[in-house]
Design an enzyme around this catalytic site. Structure first.
Site, PDB file in Angstrom:
ATOM      1  N   ILE A  71       9.075 -62.185 -54.939  1.00 65.60           N
ATOM      2  CA  ILE A  71       9.759 -62.156 -53.645  1.00 65.60           C
ATOM      3  C   ILE A  71       8.771 -61.897 -52.499  1.00 65.60           C
ATOM      4  O   ILE A  71       8.844 -62.540 -51.443  1.00 65.60           O
ATOM      5  CB  ILE A  71      10.874 -61.083 -53.668  1.00 65.60           C
ATOM      6  CG1 ILE A  71      11.972 -61.477 -54.674  1.00 65.60           C
ATOM      7  CG2 ILE A  71      11.473 -60.881 -52.280  1.00 65.60           C
ATOM      8  CD1 ILE A  71      12.972 -60.367 -55.007  1.00 65.60           C
ATOM      9  N   ASP A 106      -1.036 -55.240 -52.463  1.00 63.79           N
ATOM     10  CA  ASP A 106      -0.557 -55.308 -53.851  1.00 63.79           C
ATOM     11  C   ASP A 106      -1.580 -54.594 -54.735  1.00 63.79           C
ATOM     12  O   ASP A 106      -2.719 -54.378 -54.317  1.00 63.79           O
ATOM     13  CB  ASP A 106      -0.407 -56.783 -54.292  1.00 63.79           C
ATOM     14  CG  ASP A 106       0.545 -56.961 -55.471  1.00 63.79           C
ATOM     15  OD1 ASP A 106       1.668 -57.460 -55.256  1.00 63.79           O
ATOM     16  OD2 ASP A 106       0.173 -56.596 -56.613  1.00 63.79           O
ATOM     17  N   ASP A 150      -2.295 -49.455 -54.029  1.00 62.22           N
ATOM     18  CA  ASP A 150      -1.209 -48.939 -54.864  1.00 62.22           C
ATOM     19  C   ASP A 150      -0.337 -48.098 -53.935  1.00 62.22           C
ATOM     20  O   ASP A 150      -0.777 -47.055 -53.442  1.00 62.22           O
ATOM     21  CB  ASP A 150      -1.802 -48.089 -55.998  1.00 62.22           C
ATOM     22  CG  ASP A 150      -0.719 -47.429 -56.863  1.00 62.22           C
ATOM     23  OD1 ASP A 150       0.460 -47.432 -56.471  1.00 62.22           O
ATOM     24  OD2 ASP A 150      -1.080 -46.904 -57.929  1.00 62.22           O
ATOM     25  N   VAL A 151       0.890 -48.535 -53.708  1.00 68.44           N
ATOM     26  CA  VAL A 151       1.718 -47.844 -52.706  1.00 68.44           C
ATOM     27  C   VAL A 151       2.074 -46.417 -53.127  1.00 68.44           C
ATOM     28  O   VAL A 151       2.529 -45.622 -52.311  1.00 68.44           O
ATOM     29  CB  VAL A 151       3.006 -48.633 -52.357  1.00 68.44           C
ATOM     30  CG1 VAL A 151       2.663 -49.993 -51.768  1.00 68.44           C
ATOM     31  CG2 VAL A 151       3.940 -48.748 -53.552  1.00 68.44           C
ATOM     32  N   ASN A 198       8.360 -53.941 -50.216  1.00 65.00           N
ATOM     33  CA  ASN A 198       8.873 -54.741 -51.330  1.00 65.00           C
ATOM     34  C   ASN A 198       8.286 -54.381 -52.690  1.00 65.00           C
ATOM     35  O   ASN A 198       8.921 -54.642 -53.720  1.00 65.00           O
ATOM     36  CB  ASN A 198       8.607 -56.225 -50.990  1.00 65.00           C
ATOM     37  CG  ASN A 198       8.806 -57.147 -52.156  1.00 65.00           C
ATOM     38  OD1 ASN A 198       9.937 -57.465 -52.518  1.00 65.00           O
ATOM     39  ND2 ASN A 198       7.714 -57.583 -52.781  1.00 65.00           N
ATOM     40  N   SER A 225      18.260 -53.294 -54.466  1.00 66.08           N
ATOM     41  CA  SER A 225      18.721 -54.093 -55.608  1.00 66.08           C
ATOM     42  C   SER A 225      20.187 -53.759 -55.812  1.00 66.08           C
ATOM     43  O   SER A 225      20.607 -52.629 -55.524  1.00 66.08           O
ATOM     44  CB  SER A 225      17.944 -53.718 -56.871  1.00 66.08           C
ATOM     45  OG  SER A 225      18.600 -54.236 -58.032  1.00 66.08           O
ATOM     46  N   TYR A 231      15.404 -46.938 -62.634  1.00 68.01           N
ATOM     47  CA  TYR A 231      15.231 -48.019 -61.651  1.00 68.01           C
ATOM     48  C   TYR A 231      16.459 -48.081 -60.733  1.00 68.01           C
ATOM     49  O   TYR A 231      16.330 -48.151 -59.503  1.00 68.01           O
ATOM     50  CB  TYR A 231      15.037 -49.343 -62.391  1.00 68.01           C
ATOM     51  CG  TYR A 231      14.939 -50.559 -61.490  1.00 68.01           C
ATOM     52  CD1 TYR A 231      13.748 -50.857 -60.817  1.00 68.01           C
ATOM     53  CD2 TYR A 231      16.032 -51.412 -61.313  1.00 68.01           C
ATOM     54  CE1 TYR A 231      13.657 -51.974 -60.003  1.00 68.01           C
ATOM     55  CE2 TYR A 231      15.941 -52.528 -60.495  1.00 68.01           C
ATOM     56  CZ  TYR A 231      14.757 -52.811 -59.843  1.00 68.01           C
ATOM     57  OH  TYR A 231      14.669 -53.918 -59.028  1.00 68.01           O
ATOM     58  N   LYS A 268      16.658 -47.531 -56.618  1.00 68.50           N
ATOM     59  CA  LYS A 268      17.165 -48.524 -55.666  1.00 68.50           C
ATOM     60  C   LYS A 268      18.360 -47.978 -54.878  1.00 68.50           C
ATOM     61  O   LYS A 268      18.580 -48.332 -53.717  1.00 68.50           O
ATOM     62  CB  LYS A 268      17.509 -49.821 -56.394  1.00 68.50           C
ATOM     63  CG  LYS A 268      16.277 -50.525 -56.971  1.00 68.50           C
ATOM     64  CD  LYS A 268      15.252 -50.847 -55.881  1.00 68.50           C
ATOM     65  CE  LYS A 268      14.061 -51.625 -56.396  1.00 68.50           C
ATOM     66  NZ  LYS A 268      13.094 -51.967 -55.333  1.00 68.50           N
ATOM     67  N   THR A 284      11.872 -63.910 -61.262  1.00 68.86           N
ATOM     68  CA  THR A 284      10.473 -63.580 -60.948  1.00 68.86           C
ATOM     69  C   THR A 284       9.878 -62.860 -62.170  1.00 68.86           C
ATOM     70  O   THR A 284      10.621 -62.467 -63.081  1.00 68.86           O
ATOM     71  CB  THR A 284      10.375 -62.631 -59.731  1.00 68.86           C
ATOM     72  OG1 THR A 284      10.847 -61.341 -60.143  1.00 68.86           O
ATOM     73  CG2 THR A 284      11.162 -63.123 -58.538  1.00 68.86           C
TER      74      THR A 284
HETATM   75  N1  LIG Z   1      13.535 -60.075 -59.457  1.00 68.65           N
HETATM   76  C1  LIG Z   1      14.684 -59.448 -59.412  1.00 68.65           C
HETATM   77  O1  LIG Z   1      15.635 -59.769 -60.133  1.00 68.65           O
HETATM   78  C2  LIG Z   1      14.896 -58.325 -58.445  1.00 68.65           C
HETATM   79  C3  LIG Z   1      16.197 -57.862 -58.249  1.00 68.65           C
HETATM   80  C4  LIG Z   1      16.418 -56.818 -57.362  1.00 68.65           C
HETATM   81  C5  LIG Z   1      15.366 -56.245 -56.691  1.00 68.65           C
HETATM   82  N2  LIG Z   1      14.107 -56.699 -56.910  1.00 68.65           N
HETATM   83  C6  LIG Z   1      13.021 -56.019 -56.191  1.00 68.65           C
HETATM   84  O2  LIG Z   1      12.242 -56.955 -55.494  1.00 68.65           O
HETATM   85  C7  LIG Z   1      10.934 -56.439 -55.337  1.00 68.65           C
HETATM   86  C8  LIG Z   1       9.922 -57.503 -55.729  1.00 68.65           C
HETATM   87  O3  LIG Z   1      10.086 -57.783 -57.096  1.00 68.65           O
HETATM   88  P1  LIG Z   1       9.814 -59.219 -57.724  1.00 68.65           P
HETATM   89  O4  LIG Z   1      11.057 -59.632 -58.376  1.00 68.65           O
HETATM   90  O5  LIG Z   1       9.180 -60.121 -56.737  1.00 68.65           O
HETATM   91  O6  LIG Z   1       8.804 -58.802 -58.905  1.00 68.65           O
HETATM   92  P2  LIG Z   1       7.293 -59.179 -59.191  1.00 68.65           P
HETATM   93  O7  LIG Z   1       6.940 -58.378 -60.386  1.00 68.65           O
HETATM   94  O8  LIG Z   1       7.121 -60.645 -59.211  1.00 68.65           O
HETATM   95  O9  LIG Z   1       6.524 -58.621 -57.913  1.00 68.65           O
HETATM   96  C9  LIG Z   1       6.287 -57.259 -57.703  1.00 68.65           C
HETATM   97  C10 LIG Z   1       4.914 -57.109 -57.098  1.00 68.65           C
HETATM   98  O10 LIG Z   1       4.721 -55.715 -56.779  1.00 68.65           O
HETATM   99  C11 LIG Z   1       3.399 -55.375 -57.150  1.00 68.65           C
HETATM  100  N3  LIG Z   1       3.330 -53.948 -57.402  1.00 68.65           N
HETATM  101  C12 LIG Z   1       3.815 -53.255 -58.460  1.00 68.65           C
HETATM  102  N4  LIG Z   1       3.526 -51.968 -58.345  1.00 68.65           N
HETATM  103  C13 LIG Z   1       2.842 -51.824 -57.185  1.00 68.65           C
HETATM  104  C14 LIG Z   1       2.273 -50.712 -56.521  1.00 68.65           C
HETATM  105  N5  LIG Z   1       2.310 -49.487 -57.050  1.00 68.65           N
HETATM  106  N6  LIG Z   1       1.652 -50.921 -55.327  1.00 68.65           N
HETATM  107  C15 LIG Z   1       1.578 -52.166 -54.807  1.00 68.65           C
HETATM  108  N7  LIG Z   1       2.092 -53.255 -55.405  1.00 68.65           N
HETATM  109  C16 LIG Z   1       2.715 -53.088 -56.562  1.00 68.65           C
HETATM  110  C17 LIG Z   1       3.125 -56.195 -58.408  1.00 68.65           C
HETATM  111  O11 LIG Z   1       1.742 -56.320 -58.680  1.00 68.65           O
HETATM  112  C18 LIG Z   1       3.776 -57.510 -58.043  1.00 68.65           C
HETATM  113  O12 LIG Z   1       2.890 -58.380 -57.384  1.00 68.65           O
HETATM  114  C19 LIG Z   1      10.869 -55.160 -56.176  1.00 68.65           C
HETATM  115  O13 LIG Z   1      11.038 -54.023 -55.336  1.00 68.65           O
HETATM  116  C20 LIG Z   1      12.046 -55.307 -57.103  1.00 68.65           C
HETATM  117  O14 LIG Z   1      12.527 -54.069 -57.540  1.00 68.65           O
HETATM  118  C21 LIG Z   1      13.838 -57.725 -57.760  1.00 68.65           C
END
Ligand SMILES: NC(=O)c1ccc[n+]([C@@H]2O[C@H](COP(=O)([O-])OP(=O)(O)OC[C@H]3O[C@@H](n4cnc5c(N)ncnc54)[C@H](O)[C@@H]3O)[C@@H](O)[C@H]2O)c1
Length: 239
Positions: free
Chosen positions: A14, A33, A56-57, A81, A134, A148, A152, A182
């Site tokens: 995302i 990231d 790392d956030v 994000n 989420s 998790y 959220k 994703t």
């Molecule tokens: N994919 C889904 O179904 C979904 C649903 C609801 C919410 N979300 C939320 O959307 C957001 C993005 O998720 P996504 O689906 O794109 O997943 P993704 O795994 O493709 O992307 C997440 C990114 O965050 C980075 N990351 C992880 N820990 C980190 C940290 N400590 N510091 C900096 N970067 C970090 C990862 O390296 C990765 O590039 C997340 O917050 C996730 O909880 C995703």
């Protein structure tokens, strides 16, 4: 007025989809990231309008340093994000550090990134923050992933609190995606037919795409001047 959007977790999924939309508008994206290789690929694709930094956030010192580094770049918007699913909870032997890590990345990390963003930001007519929540924050999450879900749910409360605290200068909204296809889903979608099975529980009968979430983020960032403190589900009708 052109915008400069800080996006965390921008190397994948995302966050990367949001970065693509920001750059396609002619605005600039700052990508944070933990994945150096992911950031390298993203900036190679996005070109001169994107810069990146490994952050790392959940690492307070790293976020402080990264925040100082963007103090003179005119950052205007934030997409908070970066997130992790964490591991499955074993309630008989709770792995406290694992739960704390989920909270550190998904909740405390969001707050600290928001703090350094606010310090560095310059005024913009549509100044805003989008937090990635989420629907797990409402329904508790997939079986075994209550930590998790709790993180959220916290983002939803945080969004409403931040919106109140930061108005009228900065709008703060959240997106609550459902099941978006994703890499984060790979931990739960382990069977070959997992995605088809998941789709059966979604009124729209399919998983969402990262760009469908990014589209909503773009709207909240740039075209929703009287919207703040809202949480919008992007979930194909799933609750
Ligand atoms: N994919 C889904 O179904 C979904 C649903 C609801 C919410 N979300 C939320 O959307 C957001 C993005 O998720 P996504 O689906 O794109 O997943 P993704 O795994 O493709 O992307 C997440 C990114 O965050 C980075 N990351 C992880 N820990 C980190 C940290 N400590 N510091 C900096 N970067 C970090 C990862 O390296 C990765 O590039 C997340 O917050 C996730 O909880 C995703």
């Amino acid at each position: 007025m052109s915008a400069v959007v800080l996006i965390t977790g921008a190397a994948s999924g995302i966050g990367l989809a949001v970065a693509r939309r920001v750059v396609a508008r002619g605005d600039r994206a700052i990508l944070w990231d933990v994945s150096q290789s992911g950031l390298d690929a993203a900036t190679a694709e996005l070109g001169a309008h994107a810069t990146s930094r490994v952050v790392d956030v959940a690492d307070a010192e790293a976020v402080t340093r990264a925040g100082e580094a963007i103090e003179n770049v005119g950052v205007t918007h934030l997409v908070n994000n970066a997130g992790i699913l964490g591991q499955k909870t074993n309630w008989d032997a709770l792995d406290v550090p694992a739960v704390a890590r989920v909270m550190a990345v998904n909740v405390v990390g969001f707050m600290q990134v928001a703090s350094v963003f606010l310090k560095a930001r310059v005024a913009h007519p549509s100044a805003g923050i989008v937090n990635m929540a989420s629907i797990a924050g409402e329904n508790g999450g997939a079986p075994g992933f209550a930590a998790y879900g709790a993180s959220k749910g916290a983002i939803m409360a945080l969004t409403r609190g931040m919106a109140r605290d930061l108005a009228p200068e900065v709008r703060v909204n959240a997106l609550a995606p459902g099941i978006i296809d994703t890499p984060i889903q790979d931990a739960v979608m382990t069977a070959p037919d997992s995605r088809e099975k998941a789709a059966e529980g979604i009124p729209m009968a399919r998983l969402g795409t990262a760009d469908e979430v990014a589209q909503a983020a773009e709207w909240l960032l740039f075209d929703a001047p009287y919207t703040t403190g809202e949480i919008i589900r992007i979930a194909g009708g799933r609750r």
